[in-house]
Motif scaffolding. Structure first.
Motif, PDB file in Angstrom:
ATOM      1  N   ARG A 104       0.819  -1.195   0.000  1.00 50.39           N
ATOM      2  CA  ARG A 104       0.000   0.000   0.000  1.00 50.39           C
ATOM      3  C   ARG A 104       0.857   1.252   0.000  1.00 50.39           C
ATOM      4  O   ARG A 104       2.027   1.226   0.388  1.00 50.39           O
ATOM      5  N   VAL A 106       0.246   5.196   1.442  1.00 54.96           N
ATOM      6  CA  VAL A 106      -0.618   6.075   2.219  1.00 54.96           C
ATOM      7  C   VAL A 106      -0.169   7.509   1.952  1.00 54.96           C
ATOM      8  O   VAL A 106       1.020   7.818   2.065  1.00 54.96           O
ATOM      9  N   ARG A 108      -0.728  11.387   3.172  1.00 52.57           N
ATOM     10  CA  ARG A 108      -1.263  12.253   4.227  1.00 52.57           C
ATOM     11  C   ARG A 108      -0.983  13.701   3.832  1.00 52.57           C
ATOM     12  O   ARG A 108       0.122  14.028   3.406  1.00 52.57           O
ATOM     13  N   MET A 113      -6.191  12.045   4.655  1.00 55.53           N
ATOM     14  CA  MET A 113      -5.328  10.881   4.508  1.00 55.53           C
ATOM     15  C   MET A 113      -6.092   9.849   3.689  1.00 55.53           C
ATOM     16  O   MET A 113      -7.296   9.696   3.840  1.00 55.53           O
ATOM     17  N   LYS A 114      -5.366   9.161   2.788  1.00 54.35           N
ATOM     18  CA  LYS A 114      -6.008   8.113   2.009  1.00 54.35           C
ATOM     19  C   LYS A 114      -4.988   7.022   1.722  1.00 54.35           C
ATOM     20  O   LYS A 114      -3.815   7.290   1.491  1.00 54.35           O
ATOM     21  N   GLU A 115      -5.466   5.785   1.734  1.00 56.42           N
ATOM     22  CA  GLU A 115      -4.629   4.613   1.493  1.00 56.42           C
ATOM     23  C   GLU A 115      -4.981   4.029   0.129  1.00 56.42           C
ATOM     24  O   GLU A 115      -6.147   3.940  -0.242  1.00 56.42           O
ATOM     25  N   SER A 130       0.610   3.422  -7.356  1.00 56.09           N
ATOM     26  CA  SER A 130      -0.829   3.368  -7.100  1.00 56.09           C
ATOM     27  C   SER A 130      -1.533   4.220  -8.139  1.00 56.09           C
ATOM     28  O   SER A 130      -1.020   5.258  -8.562  1.00 56.09           O
ATOM     29  N   GLU A 152       3.744   7.305   2.765  1.00 60.69           N
ATOM     30  CA  GLU A 152       4.179   6.130   3.513  1.00 60.69           C
ATOM     31  C   GLU A 152       3.957   4.887   2.674  1.00 60.69           C
ATOM     32  O   GLU A 152       2.953   4.766   1.969  1.00 60.69           O
ATOM     33  N   THR A 153       4.901   3.961   2.763  1.00 59.91           N
ATOM     34  CA  THR A 153       4.818   2.687   2.055  1.00 59.91           C
ATOM     35  C   THR A 153       5.335   1.611   2.987  1.00 59.91           C
ATOM     36  O   THR A 153       6.340   1.807   3.669  1.00 59.91           O
ATOM     37  N   ASP A 154       4.654   0.473   3.006  1.00 59.33           N
ATOM     38  CA  ASP A 154       5.094  -0.640   3.850  1.00 59.33           C
ATOM     39  C   ASP A 154       6.558  -0.975   3.584  1.00 59.33           C
ATOM     40  O   ASP A 154       6.985  -1.073   2.437  1.00 59.33           O
TER      41      ASP A 154
END
Length: 176
Positions: A104, A106, A108, A113-115, A130, A152-154
């Motif tokens: 994913r 994310v 912000r 905020m949206k994923e 994405s 943000e990314t895992d």
């Protein structure tokens, strides 16, 4: 009088034969003891991402056959983050450089905020991307964020991006 002049001349001649005094000896600068190389400490991030430092780099906007693209990163290096407007499909793609797989992305902003689901792009270097619909409200939030955007990314450190005009240009390109 002549004797006096001769005496004076003799003294001057003798004085000129004397070597000047040697310059004072220079002292060697003390050599500091060798310092063991220690890595710079990793800065501690506060709980509020608005206080975190920006990623190094600048935004660069350009148009090509597929639409337009805004890339962020250090000059003359691969992009760290990119936003692409694919005109044919009317989609915006956000991607970030990623060495490990992630699931994913994310986004912000100062207001939301949206994923999003992330997929590897398959290139070298590796990126996770994405797809975002051009009318998605997160794009407006990015364009009008108060100076910064968090991505943000895992499995990767977060990236703080400056909210510059290039983001709004990509959104406008895909909406028009």
């Amino acid at each position: 009088m002549q004797t006096r002049n001769l005496t004076l001349i003799a003294m001057l001649l003798l004085a000129s034969c004397v070597a000047p005094p040697p310059p004072p000896a220079q002292r060697a600068a003390p050599v500091p003891p060798p310092v063991a190389a220690t890595p710079a400490p990793t800065p501690r991030l506060s709980a509020d991402w608005n206080d975190w430092p920006f990623a190094v780099g600048d935004w660069l906007y350009r148009r090509d056959d597929r639409g337009s693209i805004a890339v962020f990163g250090p000059t003359d290096q691969n992009a760290v983050v990119s936003l692409r407007c694919d005109l044919q499909n009317r989609r915006i793609y956000v991607s970030r450089e990623a060495t490990a797989p992630g699931q994913r992305i994310v986004i912000r902003t100062s207001s939301s905020m949206k994923e999003f689901v992330a997929k590897p792009t398959g290139g070298t270097p590796g990126y996770l991307a994405s797809e975002i619909m051009p009318m998605d409200a997160i794009l407006d939030a990015m364009a009008f964020s108060r100076g910064r955007i968090l991505l943000e990314t895992d499995g990767h450190p977060p990236i703080i991006l400056p909210a510059w005009a290039e983001i709004a240009r990509i959104v406008e390109d895909c909406r028009n």
